[in-house]
Design an enzyme around this catalytic site. Sequence first.
Site, PDB file in Angstrom:
ATOM      1  N   LYS A   1       0.091 -20.080   3.000  1.00 28.82           N
ATOM      2  CA  LYS A   1      -1.309 -20.013   2.401  1.00 28.82           C
ATOM      3  C   LYS A   1      -1.992 -21.318   2.615  1.00 28.82           C
ATOM      4  CE  LYS A   1      -0.992 -15.287   0.611  1.00 28.82           C
ATOM      5  NZ  LYS A   1      -1.807 -14.515  -0.269  1.00 28.82           N
TER       6      LYS A   1
ATOM      7  N   LYS B   1       4.511 -11.150  10.077  1.00 27.57           N
ATOM      8  CA  LYS B   1       4.193  -9.700   9.332  1.00 27.57           C
ATOM      9  C   LYS B   1       3.009  -9.335   9.336  1.00 27.57           C
ATOM     10  CE  LYS B   1       3.230 -11.174   4.505  1.00 27.57           C
ATOM     11  NZ  LYS B   1       3.243 -10.753   3.165  1.00 27.57           N
TER      12      LYS B   1
ATOM     13  N   LYS C   1      -3.051  -8.246   5.618  1.00 29.88           N
ATOM     14  CA  LYS C   1      -4.434  -8.027   5.622  1.00 29.88           C
ATOM     15  C   LYS C   1      -5.277  -8.994   5.911  1.00 29.88           C
ATOM     16  CE  LYS C   1      -3.564  -8.333   0.694  1.00 29.88           C
ATOM     17  NZ  LYS C   1      -3.010  -7.501  -0.209  1.00 29.88           N
TER      18      LYS C   1
HETATM   19  P1  ATP Z   1      -1.803 -11.430   2.150  1.00 29.28           P
HETATM   20  O1  ATP Z   1      -2.279 -11.251   3.518  1.00 29.28           O
HETATM   21  O2  ATP Z   1      -2.609 -11.815   1.061  1.00 29.28           O
HETATM   22  O3  ATP Z   1      -0.661 -12.234   2.186  1.00 29.28           O
HETATM   23  P2  ATP Z   1      -0.066  -9.084   2.238  1.00 29.28           P
HETATM   24  O4  ATP Z   1      -0.833  -8.081   3.265  1.00 29.28           O
HETATM   25  O5  ATP Z   1       1.214  -9.613   2.691  1.00 29.28           O
HETATM   26  O6  ATP Z   1      -1.181  -9.932   1.705  1.00 29.28           O
HETATM   27  P3  ATP Z   1       0.766  -8.602  -0.305  1.00 29.28           P
HETATM   28  O7  ATP Z   1      -0.270  -8.262  -1.491  1.00 29.28           O
HETATM   29  O8  ATP Z   1       1.319  -9.982  -0.252  1.00 29.28           O
HETATM   30  O9  ATP Z   1       0.265  -8.207   0.861  1.00 29.28           O
HETATM   31  O10 ATP Z   1       1.872  -7.601  -0.601  1.00 29.28           O
HETATM   32  C1  ATP Z   1       2.078  -6.650  -1.188  1.00 29.28           C
HETATM   33  C2  ATP Z   1       3.445  -5.873  -1.182  1.00 29.28           C
HETATM   34  O11 ATP Z   1       3.561  -5.218   0.059  1.00 29.28           O
HETATM   35  C3  ATP Z   1       4.746  -6.662  -1.540  1.00 29.28           C
HETATM   36  O12 ATP Z   1       5.650  -6.160  -2.141  1.00 29.28           O
HETATM   37  C4  ATP Z   1       5.193  -7.130  -0.063  1.00 29.28           C
HETATM   38  O13 ATP Z   1       6.327  -7.565   0.040  1.00 29.28           O
HETATM   39  C5  ATP Z   1       4.976  -5.970   0.778  1.00 29.28           C
HETATM   40  N1  ATP Z   1       4.537  -6.239   1.965  1.00 29.28           N
HETATM   41  C6  ATP Z   1       3.418  -6.981   2.280  1.00 29.28           C
HETATM   42  N2  ATP Z   1       3.468  -7.039   3.818  1.00 29.28           N
HETATM   43  C7  ATP Z   1       4.329  -6.323   4.342  1.00 29.28           C
HETATM   44  C8  ATP Z   1       5.113  -6.010   5.398  1.00 29.28           C
HETATM   45  N3  ATP Z   1       4.443  -6.515   6.600  1.00 29.28           N
HETATM   46  N4  ATP Z   1       6.147  -5.349   5.439  1.00 29.28           N
HETATM   47  C9  ATP Z   1       6.687  -4.792   4.398  1.00 29.28           C
HETATM   48  N5  ATP Z   1       6.406  -5.044   3.264  1.00 29.28           N
HETATM   49  C10 ATP Z   1       5.068  -5.702   3.019  1.00 29.28           C
END
Ligand code: ATP
Length: 338
Positions: free
Chosen positions: A118, A200, A203
């Site tokens: 980040k 991964k 968003k």
């Molecule tokens: P950011 O883009 O702000 O990093 P994010 O989209 O990765 O956010 P988070 O809010 O960090 O989402 O994640 C919320 C939950 O979803 C956590 O338990 C995380 O492990 C899970 N998660 C997020 N992205 C993935 C993914 N690509 N695959 C599986 N699990 C995920």
Amino acid sequence: MDQTMEKKKVMLSGIQPSGDLHLGNYLGAVRNWVKIADDYDCFYFMADLHSITVRQNPADLRRRSVSQLAQYIACGLDPQKNTLFIQSHVHEHAELGWILNCYTMFGELSRMTQFKDKSAKHAENINGGLFTYPALMAADILLYQSDFIPVGEDQKQHCELTRDIAVRFNNLYGPTFTVPEPYIPQVGARIMSLSNPSSKMSKSDPAGCVFIMDPPEEIARKFKRAITDSDTERCVRYDPENKPGVSNLMSIYSSVTGLSFDEIERDFEGKGYGVFKPAVGDAVVEALRPIREDAARYLADKEYLRSVYADGAARASAIARKTLRKVYKRIGLVEKPF
Ligand code: ATP
Ligand code: LTN
């Protein structure tokens, strides 16, 4: 409550309302929460205090926090069985977060990959909160004496740091916190971006990300455009090393249809990527359709959502308060006379 019943183990998790929920959040996290509602005492929250470590538009943050709750419920999280709340409504999170900052080492925080990622992405705003984020996350978890943290693979490092903080505190002051364990699903733990299968789904990368509120045509379009692999074989075979794109699509397809990788390979034998990609898109559209429709219905009923998060915060506070009081006492803060 029946006194002869064994106390259920505690599950707790949160998602930042920094965007709408996406397929990674759903398959890697929320869907698994739904399955365990009867067997555990479950707490799920909108991690709004965490999301301000990255600059947010205030109106969007407010709207998304409530919309995320509607999406949680639409995904199948029953507010009667699960405690659903907004993190900032339970002030004990911020208070214990500060305290745990003082039990978390600079070196530990420096090693966190989420911080490194980040701060690379938001080089203009590498604030203190982004750095000390894991201490607040530890507070979220330890306040409820959580046994398990259901998260995707990417949060494992934060969960391990939480364990280290809990053990350190318990060693200094005597047993205070339950030492939690991460609870990571076998399939869906890491859904990759459709536009770049080496990172991964997130968003912050909307092109490669399928949001659960996306209209069906949009979902279908994203899958048709998904990056597949440049190998000459072009067949549907699970091989994350050499075919990361198609293997990711297979994980998604398997997660939403329940078919094994072998079955998928058999069904698409000789059919190539051009047939497989739209099939995955269609399966995802159908899996998300009822969720999107239910979420829209809940969103239209603001009073109902308000009653859910009010009730959730009251239930959560009652527990959080007890842990915080114990911590204040242990570290030597004078007890409040009122
Ligand atoms: P950011 O883009 O702000 O990093 P994010 O989209 O990765 O956010 P988070 O809010 O960090 O989402 O994640 C919320 C939950 O979803 C956590 O338990 C995380 O492990 C899970 N998660 C997020 N992205 C993935 C993914 N690509 N695959 C599986 N699990 C995920
Ligand atoms: N760090 C998590 C969100 C989060 C969380 C938590 C998850 C904040 N507090 C407590 C589990 C338990 C993320 O970025 N996905």
